[in-house]
Design an enzyme around this catalytic site. Sequence first.
Site, PDB file in Angstrom:
ATOM      1  N   ASP A  46       0.822  -1.408  -0.073  1.00  0.00           N
ATOM      2  CA  ASP A  46       0.197  -0.617   0.419  1.00  0.00           C
ATOM      3  C   ASP A  46       0.828   1.290  -0.015  1.00  0.00           C
ATOM      4  O   ASP A  46       0.692   2.036  -1.023  1.00  0.00           O
ATOM      5  CB  ASP A  46      -0.851   0.195   0.983  1.00  0.00           C
ATOM      6  CG  ASP A  46      -2.231  -0.881   1.104  1.00  0.00           C
ATOM      7  OD1 ASP A  46      -2.900  -1.252   2.567  1.00  0.00           O
ATOM      8  OD2 ASP A  46      -1.968  -1.434   0.360  1.00  0.00           O
ATOM      9  N   TYR A  47       1.616   0.924   1.053  1.00  0.00           N
ATOM     10  CA  TYR A  47       2.988   2.207   0.756  1.00  0.00           C
ATOM     11  C   TYR A  47       3.113   2.530  -0.623  1.00  0.00           C
ATOM     12  O   TYR A  47       3.441   3.565  -1.492  1.00  0.00           O
ATOM     13  CB  TYR A  47       4.337   1.943   1.826  1.00  0.00           C
ATOM     14  CG  TYR A  47       4.836   2.870   1.751  1.00  0.00           C
ATOM     15  CD1 TYR A  47       6.304   3.523   1.101  1.00  0.00           C
ATOM     16  CD2 TYR A  47       4.954   4.474   3.218  1.00  0.00           C
ATOM     17  CE1 TYR A  47       7.314   4.220   1.418  1.00  0.00           C
ATOM     18  CE2 TYR A  47       5.127   5.315   3.290  1.00  0.00           C
ATOM     19  CZ  TYR A  47       7.043   5.400   1.808  1.00  0.00           C
ATOM     20  OH  TYR A  47       7.716   6.659   1.978  1.00  0.00           O
ATOM     21  N   GLU A 127      14.446   6.145  30.821  1.00  0.00           N
ATOM     22  CA  GLU A 127      15.580   6.295  29.786  1.00  0.00           C
ATOM     23  C   GLU A 127      15.576   7.507  28.912  1.00  0.00           C
ATOM     24  O   GLU A 127      13.990   7.275  28.169  1.00  0.00           O
ATOM     25  CB  GLU A 127      16.600   4.534  29.801  1.00  0.00           C
ATOM     26  CG  GLU A 127      15.531   4.386  28.266  1.00  0.00           C
ATOM     27  CD  GLU A 127      15.626   2.175  28.320  1.00  0.00           C
ATOM     28  OE1 GLU A 127      16.974   2.200  27.533  1.00  0.00           O
ATOM     29  OE2 GLU A 127      15.068   1.678  29.152  1.00  0.00           O
ATOM     30  N   LYS A 129      14.135   8.134  24.907  1.00  0.00           N
ATOM     31  CA  LYS A 129      13.896   7.051  23.798  1.00  0.00           C
ATOM     32  C   LYS A 129      14.993   7.871  22.365  1.00  0.00           C
ATOM     33  O   LYS A 129      14.369   8.711  22.218  1.00  0.00           O
ATOM     34  CB  LYS A 129      12.146   7.103  23.334  1.00  0.00           C
ATOM     35  CG  LYS A 129      11.810   6.490  21.858  1.00  0.00           C
ATOM     36  CD  LYS A 129      10.568   6.888  22.095  1.00  0.00           C
ATOM     37  CE  LYS A 129       9.433   5.476  21.182  1.00  0.00           C
ATOM     38  NZ  LYS A 129      10.225   5.298  20.368  1.00  0.00           N
ATOM     39  N   ASP A 131      15.608   7.961  18.943  1.00  0.00           N
ATOM     40  CA  ASP A 131      14.713   8.357  17.613  1.00  0.00           C
ATOM     41  C   ASP A 131      16.039   7.614  16.471  1.00  0.00           C
ATOM     42  O   ASP A 131      16.375   8.436  15.223  1.00  0.00           O
ATOM     43  CB  ASP A 131      14.935   9.957  16.912  1.00  0.00           C
ATOM     44  CG  ASP A 131      13.594   9.848  16.467  1.00  0.00           C
ATOM     45  OD1 ASP A 131      13.183   8.844  15.861  1.00  0.00           O
ATOM     46  OD2 ASP A 131      13.672  10.843  16.083  1.00  0.00           O
ATOM     47  N   TYR A 239      19.307  -1.979  25.189  1.00  0.00           N
ATOM     48  CA  TYR A 239      18.055  -1.968  26.269  1.00  0.00           C
ATOM     49  C   TYR A 239      17.798  -2.692  25.902  1.00  0.00           C
ATOM     50  O   TYR A 239      16.219  -2.418  27.106  1.00  0.00           O
ATOM     51  CB  TYR A 239      17.882  -0.056  26.214  1.00  0.00           C
ATOM     52  CG  TYR A 239      16.589  -0.012  24.532  1.00  0.00           C
ATOM     53  CD1 TYR A 239      16.011  -1.556  24.046  1.00  0.00           C
ATOM     54  CD2 TYR A 239      17.985   0.701  23.497  1.00  0.00           C
ATOM     55  CE1 TYR A 239      15.685  -0.884  23.022  1.00  0.00           C
ATOM     56  CE2 TYR A 239      16.417   1.248  22.467  1.00  0.00           C
ATOM     57  CZ  TYR A 239      15.859  -0.215  21.766  1.00  0.00           C
ATOM     58  OH  TYR A 239      15.343   0.173  20.653  1.00  0.00           O
ATOM     59  N   LYS A 303      10.599   1.514  31.753  1.00  0.00           N
ATOM     60  CA  LYS A 303       9.674   0.619  32.275  1.00  0.00           C
ATOM     61  C   LYS A 303       9.095  -0.460  34.068  1.00  0.00           C
ATOM     62  O   LYS A 303      10.497   0.097  34.318  1.00  0.00           O
ATOM     63  CB  LYS A 303      10.633  -0.341  31.415  1.00  0.00           C
ATOM     64  CG  LYS A 303      10.750  -0.716  30.124  1.00  0.00           C
ATOM     65  CD  LYS A 303      12.227  -0.763  29.127  1.00  0.00           C
ATOM     66  CE  LYS A 303      12.910  -0.042  28.341  1.00  0.00           C
ATOM     67  NZ  LYS A 303      13.728  -0.459  27.791  1.00  0.00           N
ATOM     68  N   LYS A 327       6.220  10.738  25.536  1.00  0.00           N
ATOM     69  CA  LYS A 327       6.304  11.441  24.088  1.00  0.00           C
ATOM     70  C   LYS A 327       7.137  12.692  24.823  1.00  0.00           C
ATOM     71  O   LYS A 327       5.797  13.588  25.150  1.00  0.00           O
ATOM     72  CB  LYS A 327       5.788  11.382  23.132  1.00  0.00           C
ATOM     73  CG  LYS A 327       5.251   9.794  22.187  1.00  0.00           C
ATOM     74  CD  LYS A 327       7.058   9.265  21.707  1.00  0.00           C
ATOM     75  CE  LYS A 327       6.838   9.895  20.496  1.00  0.00           C
ATOM     76  NZ  LYS A 327       6.330   8.631  19.662  1.00  0.00           N
ATOM     77  N   CYS A 421      11.023  39.492 -11.512  1.00  0.00           N
ATOM     78  CA  CYS A 421      12.055  38.345 -11.148  1.00  0.00           C
ATOM     79  C   CYS A 421      13.454  39.099 -10.473  1.00  0.00           C
ATOM     80  O   CYS A 421      14.126  39.821 -10.858  1.00  0.00           O
ATOM     81  CB  CYS A 421      11.967  37.267 -12.430  1.00  0.00           C
ATOM     82  SG  CYS A 421      13.161  36.506 -11.933  1.00  0.00           S
ATOM     83  N   CYS A 424      16.263  38.490 -12.751  1.00  0.00           N
ATOM     84  CA  CYS A 424      16.648  38.627 -14.216  1.00  0.00           C
ATOM     85  C   CYS A 424      15.667  39.815 -14.457  1.00  0.00           C
ATOM     86  O   CYS A 424      16.084  40.641 -15.295  1.00  0.00           O
ATOM     87  CB  CYS A 424      16.302  37.618 -14.720  1.00  0.00           C
ATOM     88  SG  CYS A 424      14.456  37.311 -15.394  1.00  0.00           S
ATOM     89  N   CYS A 444       8.342  34.300 -12.994  1.00  0.00           N
ATOM     90  CA  CYS A 444       8.713  34.233 -14.360  1.00  0.00           C
ATOM     91  C   CYS A 444       9.145  34.354 -15.114  1.00  0.00           C
ATOM     92  O   CYS A 444       8.514  33.198 -16.353  1.00  0.00           O
ATOM     93  CB  CYS A 444      11.145  34.104 -13.931  1.00  0.00           C
ATOM     94  SG  CYS A 444      11.935  35.083 -14.731  1.00  0.00           S
ATOM     95  N   CYS A 450      17.091  33.980 -18.677  1.00  0.00           N
ATOM     96  CA  CYS A 450      16.775  34.200 -16.748  1.00  0.00           C
ATOM     97  C   CYS A 450      18.064  32.978 -15.964  1.00  0.00           C
ATOM     98  O   CYS A 450      18.094  31.890 -16.150  1.00  0.00           O
ATOM     99  CB  CYS A 450      15.546  33.705 -16.098  1.00  0.00           C
ATOM    100  SG  CYS A 450      15.200  33.705 -14.016  1.00  0.00           S
TER     101      CYS A 450
HETATM  102  S1  IVH Z   1      12.102  -0.796  24.878  1.00  0.00           S
HETATM  103  C1  IVH Z   1       9.603  -4.334  24.369  1.00  0.00           C
HETATM  104  N1  IVH Z   1      13.947   1.232  24.859  1.00  0.00           N
HETATM  105  O1  IVH Z   1      10.916   2.557  20.067  1.00  0.00           O
HETATM  106  C2  IVH Z   1       9.981  -2.476  24.267  1.00  0.00           C
HETATM  107  N2  IVH Z   1      12.692   1.602  22.531  1.00  0.00           N
HETATM  108  O2  IVH Z   1       8.291   2.360  19.960  1.00  0.00           O
HETATM  109  C3  IVH Z   1      11.070  -2.775  23.415  1.00  0.00           C
HETATM  110  N3  IVH Z   1      13.350   2.793  21.376  1.00  0.00           N
HETATM  111  O3  IVH Z   1      10.690  -0.602  18.878  1.00  0.00           O
HETATM  112  C4  IVH Z   1      11.544  -0.924  22.753  1.00  0.00           C
HETATM  113  N4  IVH Z   1      14.641   3.663  22.167  1.00  0.00           N
HETATM  114  O4  IVH Z   1      13.137   0.673  17.887  1.00  0.00           O
HETATM  115  C5  IVH Z   1      13.122   0.860  24.133  1.00  0.00           C
HETATM  116  N5  IVH Z   1      15.333   3.091  25.437  1.00  0.00           N
HETATM  117  C6  IVH Z   1      13.810   2.611  24.445  1.00  0.00           C
HETATM  118  C7  IVH Z   1      13.924   2.830  23.664  1.00  0.00           C
HETATM  119  C8  IVH Z   1      13.549   1.719  22.186  1.00  0.00           C
HETATM  120  C9  IVH Z   1      13.974   4.009  20.743  1.00  0.00           C
HETATM  121  C10 IVH Z   1      12.279   2.733  19.892  1.00  0.00           C
HETATM  122  C11 IVH Z   1      12.257   0.896  19.802  1.00  0.00           C
HETATM  123  C12 IVH Z   1      10.398   0.775  19.482  1.00  0.00           C
HETATM  124  C13 IVH Z   1      10.221   1.470  19.423  1.00  0.00           C
HETATM  125  C14 IVH Z   1       9.029   1.795  20.133  1.00  0.00           C
END
Ligand code: IVH
Length: 705
Positions: A46-47, A127, A129, A131, A239, A303, A327, A421, A424, A444, A450
């Site tokens: 689909d993408y 911890e 997250k 990117d 992690y 966690k 987030k 423009c 030019c 332009c 140009c």
């Molecule tokens: S734990 C069961 N810890 O976020 C949990 N994920 O949205 C497994 N991610 O697929 C993930 N930093 O790619 C965990 N400190 C962190 C993370 C982390 C980035 C990402 C990871 C995961 C996605 C989920």
Amino acid sequence: MDLAEIPVAELGEADAAAELARLAELMQAADRAYYLADDPEISDADYDALRRRNLAIEARFPDLKRVDSPTDTIGVKPVETFNKVQHAKPMLSLDNAFSETDMVDFVQRVRRFLGLDESASVALTAEPKIDGLALSLTYQAGRLIRAATRGDGKIGEDVTANARTIATIPAQLQGEDWPERIEIRGEIYMSQEDFAALNARETEAGRKIYANPRNAAAGSLRQLDASITKARQLSFFAYAWGETSRDFANSQYAAVQAFKRWGFAVNPHFTRHETLAALLAVYQDILARRSGLGYDIDGVVYKVDRLDWQERLGFVSRAPRWAIAYKFPAEQAITRLEAIDIQVGRTGTLTPVARLKPITVGGVVVSNASLHNEDEIARKDVRVGDQVLIQRAGDVIPQILGVVDADRADRAAPYMMPQTCPECGSPAVRERDEKGSEDVRRRCTGGLTCPAQSIERLKHFVSRQAFDIEGLGAKQIELFYEKGVVTAPQHIFQLEARIAAARLSPLAEWEGFGAQSATKLHEAITARRRISFARFLIALGIRHIGQTMAETLARSYLSWQGFYTALAQASQSEEGRLCVLEDLLAIDGVGDRAAHALINFFHNQQNRDMLTELLAEIQIEDAVKPQENHVFSGKTLVFTGGLEKMSRDEAKARATRLGAKVSSSVSSKTDYVIAGVGGGSKLKKAESLGITRLSEADWLAMLDA
Ligand code: IVH
């Protein structure tokens, strides 16, 4: 009729613009789901369909191409050529929290599920997250034996060779208390510094840049040539873990300490907390540190610390009940709009660009933003000198959301778009369509007189889908133009002679060239003296003639000579013009605008002179007539799963060359389904419809039959 259902060939300009906006939004959401949340919302097929539609619309309306066009984002589509790997335990994603209330609810849910007292303390780890993208690393007897991307959580791609080139991934575990077999999971990412350096190198080489560190990390890891991955600086934080041959810790905290002992990099901001107040404080703390970390993060992951509790909590659909990602809000900042500059594009479109007082937004210095067009500026009433709210949502090009000090007394006058423009001096006008509605863009009218249009056309001429000349990118074109040695396309093929004629020193002596790169460039230019009909048409940069249209025309006319002769005829008499117009319009996919644009282009004497000179330098290959007597001719094929002997793209190209249609979904019209490794739902559907299934070996055998 729903916009999404109108065939590309039938879209009007206004609808096309709306449709491009819709597709950009959909694809960005899908990209976010895939890469940020690692939780694909739509299937690859689909993408792909969205991507193709987007490309087709851009090909028909090149001027409507958006600044944030999904076509230009790199590394978003998983490549098809890595072997598929089934994860022993699914790689999960995370539920999100967006407020303190969401966090309170999360802790409450955990307590309730475990049957704990309201006042019972639930220790959580916290911890950043990261990117980046999730990676699974399997160690047997302490040695790295396999690395795999997350993929859809169940099946990922085998990237072992590439992972071995990453310094922070140990090939051999240290210490001795590791289980015989263990799968370590974590995040691959690229630091902001390495990202900036990579993009600088890409720019230097005349290649496209990556939109953000995450895309760069994904693109760098998914390289078929592991030496490229090695040259890119990628890092890894451990992690989590998947399959293990024995338990090795009883808390999340202890597990991460173990990873550290075994030689992994773990995030230095990993902590453990007993109270809600401490958990909320750590969010603020990490948010405050965000811009100084040197890598992109988009939230804080919490966690449940006790592993016996994690075990009991388990997971719902695809996210664990024992973890949550709180987030961060989109990164915003307020800065001063210092000026509005006008950029002139290849077809003369004047695009206003905001010059901002440089400001760091989430670790990246922002100094420009697109203002799109004059109506957009008026709608937001953005004026020079205003304090504007800007937002960087993962991408390099930030948006201006609005003005924050609009009630100031000493505000500048509303912005006036120039009527001529700036490059030019020719009049810049807004055209009207047949119905009389005004185009949002001002253009332009200077054409090739140009300089801005000329440079942009030259850049387009050598771009990837056109002549694709290695080592001749935007930077080199600007330099050659400035020196006067390349001011028209044909000059590229006369480079050495023109440099000599201008009494300049040979290219090898120019700053930034050297003997080797000068030779390479001359060779690259020579290599492109033969070009396909379709690529040549794309290179000419005729309005409304993008890739799809060029391919359609090439397939229909087959020979450049025939096409050129026909279009020359159109300039000879009114009768000839009507005759050619009719022929063009009879081609499936060619509409009024494209047909007129072609006729106008070839009618223009300047263009004809340019072509005469250019054609003396190059050879245009005729398009190949699709074969009609092959088993696959006229058939509809669907590919599913990964092929081992050729990429999906190559397979599609070969099928198309034989006159087959390749579709992304199975229906009663499908003739064959070609099943590679890991094909799923499409196979089931094909089976239920009684469609012939071919293995990769069958496909290869029939191809050559
Ligand atoms: S734990 C069961 N810890 O976020 C949990 N994920 O949205 C497994 N991610 O697929 C993930 N930093 O790619 C965990 N400190 C962190 C993370 C982390 C980035 C990402 C990871 C995961 C996605 C989920």
